[in-house]
Design an enzyme around this catalytic site. Structure first.
Site: not given
Lengths: 327, 329
Positions: A59, A128
């Site tokens: 990322e 998450h």
């Protein structure tokens, strides 16, 4: 009512890729993991094969590269997937993209869109499930869009793409299959223009993203009880439509702010502070915030339900302000 | 190279006078990397530097007066005092963003190379960074991207920590890596690597030139490690002119080299080294070097005057727009 949020977003992406050679996509999980949506995604990527980059699990590197590409003339659309993955790229988004324009005295621009999914599938748990819109809001230099409907998703995504600034697109997972009408062809929704999704005179509920739907559900319940709720959908956090909030509060005198982020220093806190500072004299009751508490998101769906800012909790907050239950 | 040297000496002097906000990070001792590297770049190529950026920016052709004004945070600086000495940018020279966050320039340069490849115009991107950058994770992510996507990027690692590999050596610990061979990492990604003496102008030119050519023609990334021995004045937390203003006569009269830091001046100073090389090959004369130095000093004197006499930004500059296309928020 036959276009889903996912289809609407995809439609805009397809238009943008058709129209503008500078448009490139990074990332493959813009639409989550349902087989039907994955099939949709595949149609898009097959059509624009050369324009879609499937990055490794990097990322920071990918966002840094997207920002570098944006500085050098491309207009990248970056799908980060789960919102918490943006934490891996924090240094790139908040310290490179957000600073570029100001730091260069207006000479450099980062016209990139970062798409993030808030909320989580059942059982996802603390790592998450994040809705970090307020954390991004705490960084000057990032536009933040939080659409609730397919039409707004399509129109705000286009405006974000056409903006010369970096934009965070917060997309709650539960919105992807929400259906609605989307104007055909090129559709733009301007930034900084909230929309009253339901008009009412007793209490203002300011919401965005998934919370708009929960607020509307609460308003339905409350209408049956004789309480008339106005639902203001912010649509974009940065820029923020202060006038729309203040106008509604001037009318109703009561405010509930609903947000799926955390309570402290959150979106709801900021809206509450603005109204307290600028419309104190309009208020007939204290301001209420309905958000996730300052607690990580538990994996158990049962426990998650305890913490989630639901329609019921919004309705409860509204009732407390109109005196049907004690404050 | 001489311009960079005289410019940085002026920066240090201005700092001693209290005119530089913060502490400057200077490029003295690394001039033989930026200058020959930049000679291989064309208009349209992009470059990304770090907190130690003055040398790269000057070598790319920036105006010394406006750069110095930015370092002094004056209104006439490239970025009106909003960037300061750690983040000056000037897109017209391909310097799109200067990030002072270690390793972030590597990520940005990788993306700029992606854009260049996408356009297909033969442009390339170069990242300059120190060896400490290899301590950051995004360095590895970026190299992987460049390798799998075959991006036209040249990574120039300016290793200025040869004496300082870790606390163990007792030096300022700018590089603390479990390997002594920095090139092992990019090589593992299949990236072409080369180690070069960063004080050897011609060697750097050959190495970076080959890397630039590789990027331009076959679209492949390269990693050049240019090794320099850190200038003694940069060993401290902020730079000090411990070797004085460079006396070029030391290049032809070794008797002038003082005992203190004599080793660096005799063997590792790239400016003196190039003077010696050019004199011994009789490519230039003493007179020509002295005349060049005089002219560079005049340029720097002018830049200092321009910067020092430039106004501070008006207070409202703090509210320079945060977003393109609109004011406020």
């Amino acid at each position: 009512m036959n276009t889903t949020f996912a289809e609407a977003m995809l439609g805009t992406l397809d238009q943008l890729l058709d129209e503008d050679q500078r448009a490139v996509i990074f990332g493959s999980v813009w639409l989550g993991f349902s087989p039907a949506r994955l099939a949709l995604w595949q149609q898009l990527t097959e059509k624009h094969r050369e324009r879609v980059y499937y990055p490794p699990i990097s990322e920071a590197g990918v966002c840094g590269a997207a920002i570098g590409a944006a500085l050098n003339g491309l207009r990248p659309l970056v799908g980060l997937g789960t919102a918490s993955f943006a934490f891996q790229a924090w240094a790139q988004i908040v310290n490179e993209a957000a600073n570029a324009y100001y730091m260069s005295a207006g000479q450099s621009r980062v016209p990139a869109v970062f798409h993030l999914m808030a909320g989580g599938r059942d059982g996802a748990g603390p790592q998450h499930v994040h809705a970090p819109q307020s954390a991004f809001w705490n960084t000057p230099g990032l536009e933040i869009i939080v659409p609730a409907t397919p039409a707004d998703a399509a129109g705000l995504l286009r405006t974000a793409y056409e903006s010369d600034n970096p934009t965070i697109f917060m997309n709650h997972l539960d919105l992807l299959d929400v259906a609605g009408d989307v104007p055909p062809g090129v559709h733009r929704v301007p930034f900084g223009r909230a929309e009253v999704k339901r008009s009412g005179g007793d209490v203002t509920v300011v919401a965005s993203s998934i919370m708009v739907h929960r607020a509307l559900a609460a308003a339905e319940q409350l209408a049956a009880e004789g309480i008339d709720v106005e639902v203001v959908d912010l649509r974009t956090l940065v820029p923020l439509d202060r006038d729309a909030i203040l106008t509604s509060v001037a009318k109703t005198g009561r405010l509930v702010v609903a947000d799926d982020g955390r309570l402290s220093c959150g979106v709801a806190s900021e809206i509450a502070a603005i109204v307290a500072e600028e419309a104190f004299e309009s208020l007939k009751a204290p301001i209420r915030r309905v958000t996730m508490p300052d607690v990580p998101a538990p994996a158990s769906p049962l426990l998650m339900k305890q913490l989630e800012p639901t329609a019921e909790k919004i309705a409860g907050a509204v009732r407390s302000l109109v005196g049907t239950i004690p404050i | 190279m001489l311009l960079i040297r005289r410019f940085e000496e002026a920066v240090i002097t201005l700092r001693a006078q209290g005119l530089v906000p913060g502490h400057p990070i200077v490029y003295i001792g690394q001039e033989a990397i930026a200058v020959p590297a930049m000679a291989h770049l064309r208009p349209g190529d992009t470059l990304f530097s770090t907190h130690r950026n003055h040398g790269h920016i000057l070598a790319r052709g920036a105006d010394p007066g406006r750069l110095l004004a930015e370092i002094l945070c004056r209104d006439t600086g490239y970025n009106r005092g909003l960037a300061g000495q750690m983040h000056p940018s000037m897109p017209e020279l391909g310097i799109l963003q200067t990030s002072a966050i270690v390793a972030n320039p590597v990520a940005l340069a990788t993306g700029a190379a992606l854009a260049a490849k996408y356009r297909g115009g033969g442009e390339i991107s170069v990242a300059f960074f120190g060896d400490g950058c290899l301590e950051e994770g995004v360095f590895y992510e970026s190299l992987n991207l460049a390798a799998i996507w075959k991006l036209p990027v040249v990574y120039v690692c300016e290793n200025n920590s040869l004496e300082a590999l870790g606390y163990a050596s007792g030096e300022y610990p700018s590089s603390t890596l479990a390997t002594g061979r920095l090139t092992d990492f990019p090589a593992a990604y299949g990236i072409t690597v080369e180690v070069v003496d960063g004080a050897d102008t011609l060697a750097v030119s050959r190495s970076v030139g080959a890397a630039v050519e590789r990027a331009r023609t076959v679209g492949q990334p390269s990693f050049v490690e240019a090794r320099t021995v850190r200038w003694p004045g940069s060993r401290l937390l902020w730079p000090q002119l411990v070797t004085g203003e460079t006396n070029l006569a030391m290049a032809w009269d070794s008797a002038l080299i003082p005992e203190q830091h004599g080793d660096w001046l005799a063997q590792h100073d790239p400016v003196l080294g190039l003077c010696r090389e050019l004199l011994s090959s009789q490519e230039v004369t003493l007179t020509e070097i002295s005349a060049l130095d005089e002219s560079v000093k005049q340029t720097v004197d002018w830049a200092v005057r321009f910067a020092v006499e430039s106004p501070e930004p008006v207070p409202d500059t703090a509210y320079f727009p945060v977003f393109a296309g609109r004011r406020g928020q």
